[in-house]
Each structure stands twice: as structure tokens, then as C-alpha cells.
Motif scaffolding. Structure first.
Motif, short mmCIF file in Angstrom:
data_model
loop_
_atom_site.label_atom_id
_atom_site.label_comp_id
_atom_site.label_asym_id
_atom_site.label_seq_id
_atom_site.Cartn_x
_atom_site.Cartn_y
_atom_site.Cartn_z
N TRP A 1 0.82 -1.22 0.00
CA TRP A 1 0.00 0.00 0.00
C TRP A 1 0.85 1.26 0.00
CZ3 TRP A 1 -4.16 -1.89 4.06
CH2 TRP A 1 -5.02 -2.79 3.41
N MET B 1 1.73 1.87 -3.56
CA MET B 1 0.51 2.29 -4.26
C MET B 1 0.35 3.81 -4.18
SD MET B 1 -3.43 1.46 -3.15
CE MET B 1 -3.21 2.40 -1.62
N ILE C 1 0.58 6.65 -7.41
CA ILE C 1 -0.46 7.63 -7.73
C ILE C 1 0.17 9.01 -7.91
CG2 ILE C 1 -2.47 8.85 -6.79
CD1 ILE C 1 -3.27 6.19 -5.46
N PHE D 1 -1.48 3.97 -12.37
CA PHE D 1 -2.76 3.82 -11.67
C PHE D 1 -3.22 2.37 -11.65
CE2 PHE D 1 -4.60 8.41 -12.12
CZ PHE D 1 -3.54 8.88 -11.36
N ILE D 2 -3.07 1.69 -12.76
CA ILE D 2 -3.44 0.26 -12.82
C ILE D 2 -2.61 -0.54 -11.82
CG2 ILE D 2 -3.34 -1.82 -14.25
CD1 ILE D 2 -4.11 -0.03 -16.64
N GLY E 1 -1.14 0.55 -9.08
CA GLY E 1 -1.58 0.90 -7.74
C GLY E 1 -2.87 0.18 -7.35
N GLY E 2 -3.80 0.07 -8.30
CA GLY E 2 -5.05 -0.63 -8.04
C GLY E 2 -4.84 -2.11 -7.75
N ILE E 3 -3.90 -2.72 -8.46
CA ILE E 3 -3.60 -4.14 -8.23
C ILE E 3 -2.98 -4.34 -6.86
CG2 ILE E 3 -2.09 -6.02 -9.00
CD1 ILE E 3 -2.73 -5.08 -11.88
N TYR E 4 -2.09 -3.44 -6.46
CA TYR E 4 -1.54 -3.49 -5.10
C TYR E 4 -2.66 -3.46 -4.06
CZ TYR E 4 3.51 -2.73 -5.99
OH TYR E 4 4.83 -2.86 -6.32
N LEU E 5 -3.61 -2.55 -4.25
CA LEU E 5 -4.70 -2.38 -3.29
C LEU E 5 -5.52 -3.65 -3.14
CD1 LEU E 5 -6.49 -0.56 -1.48
CD2 LEU E 5 -7.76 0.06 -3.57
N VAL E 6 -5.95 -4.21 -4.24
CA VAL E 6 -6.84 -5.37 -4.22
C VAL E 6 -6.13 -6.60 -3.67
CG1 VAL E 6 -8.17 -6.96 -5.65
CG2 VAL E 6 -8.29 -4.50 -6.08
#
Length: 491
Positions: free
Chosen positions: A344, A347, A351, A434-435, A437-442
Motif C-alpha cells: 500500500w 501504491m 499515484i 494507476f493500474i 496501484g489498483g492491483i496493489y490495493l486489491v
């Protein structure tokens, strides 16, 4: 449920290790530390083989220092960068089984030597076109696919649980230092008389030299090592949770694939791999095209994040071990905490990086360094979780998760190639970041929900009870484990 030896809270080492072996634990360096050094250097050198194409792809497609160069477009370069993982994915599970069957020392040593030989053929293959380079990278990926399953198999045998964070992280930090060394040295090699082909020749020669040293000095387990004391063998075996007969034990695939903790681990592994390899393969291009850095500056600054990650590994791992061994937090909590920091944190950096331009080089480089450097938290998170869940099957499990995660390593460069049609356009790179970062989050969210760090029941057959109470209540949330009988403390 919490267990104490005499109603008092004591450090983990005092609770699970008999007094004579406890003195050994704090008595200085042992053979296990030399094995860790060998594996650290081995990780560095195997990452030379893995990363040299990421560094060389820029001068291979530009005129520098009189070396040959080729007119490969963005799509061609993306295929070259991803082709390594086509072979890498295929060999993961077989590598884990081979390491379990024939010994990780033999498999890892041979694979490194073969990979070194393949390095020598890269300059020749480039003359035949990008397709030949792709074919060679597939073969390199096949032999490199043995590295993590073999190293995990060796670590499960050699690293006591009370030292797991530091020694395991220390070994795997070789990947970051190897990446950093190859990137920072590449600029000087490219501008030398050798040109970019020299990077492959040096990678190959060093790989062969290490393989010879490894065959001479390494051992599959403490019991077969030379020049190791009986006390150190007993200390290691009392705290690894790995059964000496595990080579003959069948892998409980059905139990593994029914385990929610396995899927939490798998998600974390996939998230890390997508982010790490997106930056690893594309950072030199981003720095060259968007930040407008020359070859030598690009090489040095591309290496900076990996030096940062390698150094931070040695910061987070002792903190993790200290918190666990003092009973401050459980092993499960520690793995989730540090993995969250490691995914995170980057991530948030990515951003911010999405809004950087060539006029903000300093901030962009800082964010890139942090995005990769903070990944160090994962070295005390998912990366050692295979050994937490099953010391006996850590190698095959690593083969499965690394193989599936390796698919993301194939997809990530191709996604970048599909999104980035103009390599100098920051807005297109913003979408890439951004993609990621989103994968890290999920992926880390899944690990936080389902992840565990207790030894699972399928680690050994139900009838086997030879590996101490350390297994049966290894964590319970691992704040307190005490020997409960003479059998539990035998050495």
C-alpha cells in the motif's frame, strides 16, 4: 489460546529453545549464516541474468559507443521483456518438485550454470532479430524458474524460526542488490569498448564462477553439511519445523488448494510481482523517454530504488523478528502488517508519480525510489509465508504461487505496450501507474483478509508427530509457545 511455560510471558526464543541451544543461538555466526551468504550472492547473480535485458534494451535500440543497435519498436521490446516469463512460469512447479526429489543444491547450481552459458549467446541472437532474443529469453526463463522454489526449499531446512525474518530477508535482498548492481554498472559497461554485449558476457562468467563455489560449499540440509557442529544441527532442526523425511512425502495438493490461507498468499504474491516487474522492465524506458535522462544517468538512477529496497530489507526484518520474538505481535499480524506497508505504500507513491513530468525529475525519481524501496516490507510478509504455512512443502508451494504470479509478469509489459503508444507522453504512463496501484490495493486486501502464518495441518501426515509441539500450536497466535514435555525439548 495462549500457552506459557510457568505462567509468565517470556521471549519466543526462551519459550521454544532449550537452554544449551539458546546459548548457541546467541553465540555468533554458524554454518547456517555461511549458507545464507552463499544464497544471497546466488540471488544477486541470478538477477544479473534476469535483469540484464531490461538494462540493455535501451542501448540495443539506440546508437551508443559504437555497439550494434536494432530498430525494434515498442511492441517488439515489450515482447522481448515479457518473453522471459513465458519460460519462467512453465518451470516453477516442476522446479519445486525436482528440488524436493533430487535436492535443491543440485537443481539450483545446474540452473545457474546453464543460465550463465545462455548469457553468452544474447549478442549473437540479437543479430538474427528480436524473435531470436525472445527465444533465448524463454530458455533463460525456464532455468531461472528454479531459483525461488530451490531457495525456499533450502531456507525451510536451514533457517530457524527465531531468525526467519532476518536470514530469509537477507537472502532475498540479493535480488534487489543484484538488480541495483547490474543497473548501476550497466551505464559504464555500455560506454566502454565492450558496449552492451559486455553486460551479457560478464553476467555469464560470474554465473559460472558462483555455480562452482555453490557445488563445493552448499548443502541441502544441516545434517549433510560439512564442518557444522552437532549443537548447531540440533538448534536448527529444533526450530525449522521441517521433517527430515520430507523428500519422500507426497505433496498434499488437494489440501493446499482448499486452504484459504494459500489463496491469501497467492494474491499477495501476484500483487507484488505485477508491481515489481512493471517497474523493473519499464523504468529505464520511462526515465529515458519521459524524464529525458541520458544512458549513464538513467542506469544509475534506475538502480537507486533497488539499492533502497535492499537496504530497507535489513531495516524491516530485524524489526519484524524483534516484535515477534518479544511476543509484541503474532506472526500472522506481523506478516500482514509488513506486507501492507510493502504494497500500500508503493501504491500511494505510484499515484503521485502519475502526475510527474520531465520538469519534476527530482520528485519523480524520489517517488520511484520510494515505490520500489518500500516494497521491502513484503520480504517480511508474503515472501516467507510459504515457510510459515508448511516448512515441508515450502518449495512446491513457492513453485505454484511464483508460477501463477509469473503470469502477471508476462501480462504487465504487454499491458504497458498496449497503453503506451507514445513513450514520451506522461499521461499514458499515468494510466500504467494507476493500474499498478489498483492491483496493489486489491491483492494485499485479500491477503489481509485470508492470510495466516500458522503451520497447516497438511504440513505432514496425520500419523506423524516427530516435529515437536512447535508445529501443533506454532502460533496460536504465536505469542506464547512453551515446551510441554521432555519430548518437546529433546535435542
Amino acid at each position: 489460546m495462549v500457552y506459557y511455560s510457568s505462567g509468565e510471558r517470556r521471549p519466543l526464543l526462551a519459550r521454544v529453545v532449550p537452554n544449551p541451544l539458546r546459548r548457541l543461538a546467541s553465540g555468533g555466526l554458524g554454518v547456517r549464516h555461511w549458507q545464507a551468504v552463499l544464497l544471497f550472492v546466488g540471488m544477486m547473480i541470478n538477477y544479473f541474468q534476469r535483469v540484464n535485458i531490461s538494462a540493455a534494451i535501451v542501448p540495443m535500440t539506440q546508437s551508443t559507443a559504437g555497439a550494434p543497435f536494432y530498430s525494434w519498436d515498442t511492441s517488439d521490446k515489450s515482447l522481448i521483456l515479457s518473453s522471459f516469463f513465458w519460460g519462467y512460469v512453465v518451470s516453477q512447479v516442476p522446479a519445486g518438485l525436482l528440488a524436493k526429489r533430487f535436492g535443491a543444491k543440485l537443481v539450483l547450481g545446474l540452473a545457474t550454470a546453464i543460465g550463465g552459458i545462455l548469457c553468452f549467446f544474447h549478442p549473437i541472437a540479437a543479430k538474427s532479430g528480436w524473435q531470436s532474443i525472445c527465444a533465448l529469453r524463454v530458455l533463460t526463463g525456464l532455468v531461472q524458474g528454479t531459483v525461488y522454489p530451490c531457495v525456499h526449499t533450502l531456507l525451510a531446512k536451514w533457517v530457524p524460526r527465531t531468525e526467519r525474518g532476518l536470514l530469509t530477508t537477507g537472502v532475498y535482498s540479493g535480488a534487489q542488490f543484484g538488480t541495483a548492481v547490474i543497473l548501476v554498472s550497466s551505464g559504464f559497461i555500455f560506454e566502454s569498448s565492450m558496449g552492451w554485449p559486455g553486460l551479457f558476457y560478464l553476467s555469464g562468467g560470474i554465473s559460472l564462477a558462483w555455480a562452482l563455489l555453490f557445488f563445493w560449499q552448499a548443502a541441502n540440509e544441516p545434517a549433510t553439511a560439512s564442518r557444522i557442529s552437532k549443537g548447531e544441527v540440533e538448534y536448527i532442526e529444533s526450530l525449522t519445523g521441517s521433517n527430515s523425511s520430507s523428500q519422500s512425502m507426497p505433496v498434499p495438493w488437494m489440501s493446499i488448494f482448499r486452504s484459504p490461507a494459500f489463496y491469501g498468499l497467492l494474491a499477495a504474491h501476484c500483487g507484488f510481482t505485477w508491481g515489481f516487474y512493471t517497474l523493473l522492465t519499464e523504468m529505464p524506458t520511462y526515465m529515458s523517454m519521459v524524464l529525458q535522462l541520458n544512458v549513464k544517468s538513467n542506469a544509475f538512477l534506475s538502480s537507486l530504488p533497488y539499492f533502497a529496497m535492499g537496504l530497507l530489507c535489513f531495516v524491516v526484518s530485524p524489526i519484524s523478528d524483534l516484535l515477534i520474538n518479544r511476543g509484541t505481535i503474532s506472526i500472522t499480524t506481523a506478516r500482514k502488517l509488513f506486507n501492507s506497508i510493502g504494497q500500500w505504500g508503493p501504491m500511494a507513491c505510484l499515484i503521485g508519480l502519475g502526475y510527474m513530468t520531465a520538469d519534476e525529475k527530482t520528485w519523480a525519481i524520489l517517488l520511484l525510489t520510494l515505490a520500489v524501496g518500500i516494497n521491502a516490507g513484503c520480504s517480511c510478509g508474503y515472501l516467507i509465508n510459504h515457510i510459515d504455512l508448511s516448512p515441508n512443502f515450502a518449495g512446491p508451494m513457492m513453485g505454484v504461487t511464483n508460477g501463477i504470479a509469473g503470469v502477471t509478469s508476462i501480462i504487465a509489459p504487454l499491458v504497458v505496450g498496449a497503453i503506451v503508444s507514445d513513450e514520451e507522453d506522461p499521461s499514458q504512463w499515468r494510466m500504467v501507474f494507476f493500474i499498478t496501484g489498483g492491483i496493489y490495493l486489491v491483492c494485499n486486501t485479500i491477503f489481509v483478509i485470508f492470510g495466516k502464518a500458522t503451520i497447516q495441518s497438511w504440513n505432514e501426515p496425520p500419523s506423524t508427530s516427530s516435529t515437536m509441539t512447535l508445529r501443533s500450536h506454532q502460533e496460536n497466535d504465536s505469542k506464547s509457545i512453551a515446551p510441554t514435555s521432555d519430548k518437546d525439548i529433546r535435542y
